[in-house]
Design an enzyme around this catalytic site. Sequence first.
Site, PDB file in Angstrom:
ATOM      1  N   ASP A 267     -12.147   3.597  -0.934  1.00 17.44           N
ATOM      2  CA  ASP A 267     -10.858   3.349  -0.653  1.00 17.44           C
ATOM      3  C   ASP A 267     -10.579   1.891   0.074  1.00 17.44           C
ATOM      4  O   ASP A 267      -9.623   1.419   0.274  1.00 17.44           O
ATOM      5  CB  ASP A 267      -9.930   4.252   0.150  1.00 17.44           C
ATOM      6  CG  ASP A 267      -8.625   4.226   0.289  1.00 17.44           C
ATOM      7  OD1 ASP A 267      -7.865   3.534  -0.666  1.00 17.44           O
ATOM      8  OD2 ASP A 267      -7.836   4.685   1.281  1.00 17.44           O
TER       9      ASP A 267
ATOM     10  N   LYS B  46      -4.868 -10.006  -4.158  1.00 18.64           N
ATOM     11  CA  LYS B  46      -5.180  -8.845  -4.413  1.00 18.64           C
ATOM     12  C   LYS B  46      -4.078  -8.088  -5.323  1.00 18.64           C
ATOM     13  O   LYS B  46      -2.909  -7.927  -5.204  1.00 18.64           O
ATOM     14  CB  LYS B  46      -5.534  -8.002  -3.579  1.00 18.64           C
ATOM     15  CG  LYS B  46      -5.893  -6.445  -3.662  1.00 18.64           C
ATOM     16  CD  LYS B  46      -5.790  -5.753  -2.185  1.00 18.64           C
ATOM     17  CE  LYS B  46      -5.689  -4.164  -2.397  1.00 18.64           C
ATOM     18  NZ  LYS B  46      -5.638  -3.336  -1.380  1.00 18.64           N
TER      19      LYS B  46
ATOM     20  N   LYS C 131      -7.143   9.502  -1.323  1.00 13.58           N
ATOM     21  CA  LYS C 131      -6.136   9.361  -0.333  1.00 13.58           C
ATOM     22  C   LYS C 131      -5.489  10.487  -0.127  1.00 13.58           C
ATOM     23  O   LYS C 131      -5.324  11.450  -1.408  1.00 13.58           O
ATOM     24  CB  LYS C 131      -5.241   8.118  -0.586  1.00 13.58           C
ATOM     25  CG  LYS C 131      -5.648   6.671  -0.666  1.00 13.58           C
ATOM     26  CD  LYS C 131      -4.404   5.612  -1.018  1.00 13.58           C
ATOM     27  CE  LYS C 131      -4.807   4.350  -0.990  1.00 13.58           C
ATOM     28  NZ  LYS C 131      -5.051   3.882   0.448  1.00 13.58           N
TER      29      LYS C 131
ATOM     30  N   ASP D  21       0.194  -1.883  -4.148  1.00 18.18           N
ATOM     31  CA  ASP D  21      -1.086  -2.336  -3.492  1.00 18.18           C
ATOM     32  C   ASP D  21      -1.383  -3.717  -4.370  1.00 18.18           C
ATOM     33  O   ASP D  21      -2.607  -4.234  -4.161  1.00 18.18           O
ATOM     34  CB  ASP D  21      -2.191  -1.307  -3.476  1.00 18.18           C
ATOM     35  CG  ASP D  21      -3.270  -1.547  -2.641  1.00 18.18           C
ATOM     36  OD1 ASP D  21      -2.850  -2.116  -1.796  1.00 18.18           O
ATOM     37  OD2 ASP D  21      -4.719  -0.975  -2.829  1.00 18.18           O
TER      38      ASP D  21
ATOM     39  N   ASP E  48      -3.560   2.218  -6.140  1.00 17.07           N
ATOM     40  CA  ASP E  48      -4.735   2.626  -5.605  1.00 17.07           C
ATOM     41  C   ASP E  48      -4.830   4.172  -5.200  1.00 17.07           C
ATOM     42  O   ASP E  48      -4.039   4.492  -4.165  1.00 17.07           O
ATOM     43  CB  ASP E  48      -4.875   1.787  -4.299  1.00 17.07           C
ATOM     44  CG  ASP E  48      -6.130   1.904  -3.363  1.00 17.07           C
ATOM     45  OD1 ASP E  48      -7.080   2.592  -3.852  1.00 17.07           O
ATOM     46  OD2 ASP E  48      -6.013   1.536  -2.143  1.00 17.07           O
TER      47      ASP E  48
ATOM     48  N   GLU F 158     -11.195  -1.052  -1.293  1.00 19.03           N
ATOM     49  CA  GLU F 158     -11.337  -1.612  -2.544  1.00 19.03           C
ATOM     50  C   GLU F 158     -10.781  -3.031  -2.643  1.00 19.03           C
ATOM     51  O   GLU F 158     -11.542  -3.905  -3.406  1.00 19.03           O
ATOM     52  CB  GLU F 158     -11.003  -0.761  -3.744  1.00 19.03           C
ATOM     53  CG  GLU F 158      -9.459  -1.058  -3.990  1.00 19.03           C
ATOM     54  CD  GLU F 158      -8.613  -0.758  -2.865  1.00 19.03           C
ATOM     55  OE1 GLU F 158      -7.353  -1.297  -2.902  1.00 19.03           O
ATOM     56  OE2 GLU F 158      -8.546   0.075  -1.727  1.00 19.03           O
TER      57      GLU F 158
ATOM     58  N   ARG G 116     -11.096  -5.275  -0.699  1.00 18.32           N
ATOM     59  CA  ARG G 116     -12.011  -6.677  -0.232  1.00 18.32           C
ATOM     60  C   ARG G 116     -13.169  -6.829  -1.340  1.00 18.32           C
ATOM     61  O   ARG G 116     -13.721  -7.887  -1.270  1.00 18.32           O
ATOM     62  CB  ARG G 116     -12.618  -6.234   1.139  1.00 18.32           C
ATOM     63  CG  ARG G 116     -13.349  -5.063   1.280  1.00 18.32           C
ATOM     64  CD  ARG G 116     -13.479  -4.334   2.730  1.00 18.32           C
ATOM     65  NE  ARG G 116     -12.392  -3.661   2.917  1.00 18.32           N
ATOM     66  CZ  ARG G 116     -12.040  -3.163   4.239  1.00 18.32           C
ATOM     67  NH1 ARG G 116     -13.129  -3.032   5.202  1.00 18.32           N
ATOM     68  NH2 ARG G 116     -10.856  -2.521   4.604  1.00 18.32           N
TER      69      ARG G 116
END
Length: 515
Positions: A357, A275, A287, A298, A280, A359, A361
């Site tokens: 959020d 990933k 967030k 991230d 993010d 995201e 996956r």
Amino acid sequence: MTELPAVSFASLQPEPKSPTAVYFVTEGEELPPPIKRLDKASAGAVSRAIEVAGFKPKRKTLLEILAPHGIKAARLLLVGIGDAKTLTHRDWMDLGGVVRGKLPKKTTEVDVVFAGVDHLPEEAPLGFAAGFGLRSYTFKKYKSKAGKSPDGGEEEQDEGRAPPKLSIFSCWGDKLAAKLQHTEAALSGVYLARDLVNEPANILTPPEFTARLRALEALGLTVEVLDEPKLKSLGMNALLAVGQGSAQPTSVVVLRWNGAVGRSAGDGNVVFVGKGVCFDSGGISIKPSPGMEDMKGDMGGAAAVAGAMATLALRKAPVNAVGIVGLVENMPSGTATRPGDIVTSASGQTIEILNTDAEGRLVLADLLWYAQEHLEPKLLITLATLTGAILVALGKEYAGLFSNDDKLASEIAEAGAESGELAWRMPLSKKYNKLIDGKFADIKNIGSRDAGSITAAQFLQRFVKNGTPWAHLDIAGTAMASPSTDINTSWGSGYGVRLLDRFSAKFHETPSAES
């Protein structure tokens, strides 16, 4: 990138010549002969220092003796190692880090003497060198003299200063030099991953990340970049949905290393999937502001994949491996994905996006499908800073390990224990599936508040074909904002590089045709 320490191995000599010399002392035993010789040369100064300091050689205890009379070294470091018979490779790495942390910044060279201590394995000097190198990493490229505080209290700038040269003397002499390449390759991979995680998001955008991965072609990797038009043609709409609110274009980068000479293509590839969310914000499901700056990290999964692939190439590993990363930025805007949107993934499964959020996956779902369709995997390992819930479960000591294959899970856990990058297996079960069954689509991208890390892994498993061995490492607690340890003082730890390298070397490499 921080420069790697220069390491050399040599046979034992009467007395080290460098300004700093390191010796090991075992708990419960007499001083080893080399230290006794130093004590005699210094007219007893060494034994007096031990007595006055009350030095007890428990593991990782240090005694520094400065300018001892009659000895060439200006600084002696006596390092307690406890019971030598119990020391593991990771213990020797920690000792290397402890010694490196004790050295003054202006140290240019240090001699380490492995002599006079029984039960030392041949790998001990290599472990020490690895820990010394890992602790030597710094990331201060954006520090400047101009940032000096009015009271002059700025930290001394040492970015660009070469780390100390490390000379290791042992009964194995230069026999270890051939094995040093593997250690140095792994250090380079970790340094690369740490650099990537530490970079700010305004510098390491998806295009910049892509460019840095292209540069790995110089190591012998084959690099393929899938741009947005290509991703759209492949139906990778889940991944594209994450980045559609950003001004930065999304890309997927495939890194290939074909090192298993003579192995047929049908044997399949070891495939690492990372990933790479370069920042993010949470998207429309934004967030909270406190701590959002950490979301530059991230992309720790993609960094680990990049570092591992670089390591395999540098040491010319006899394995066929592929790394694939999705590079994207998750931002809110008028074009951003909305909660409630439904997208069709590359697998054909529809996904109801209830929280933008969640995201990571979405990124991994399409990468997993692409890997199975195009990369001939014999196994898949996903790495991602995926859930905050894994921090609640495991803190920062272990990554969460999920797998549909007991053998693969066991190999990863063993490689983690040996490399020092620990992983703890978590459950997967059909009973959790109902938590992510969609109301308006096949699947939703969040479950309830319960079992957050498990439902995220269950989501990923929906995109793994039956019969494909797959494991997932949730590294949200281990890849960034990592705690200071004996072998790492960096915010970005580079977690995953050494684990994947050990996993490949121990379980999936074959001798080359030349050997």
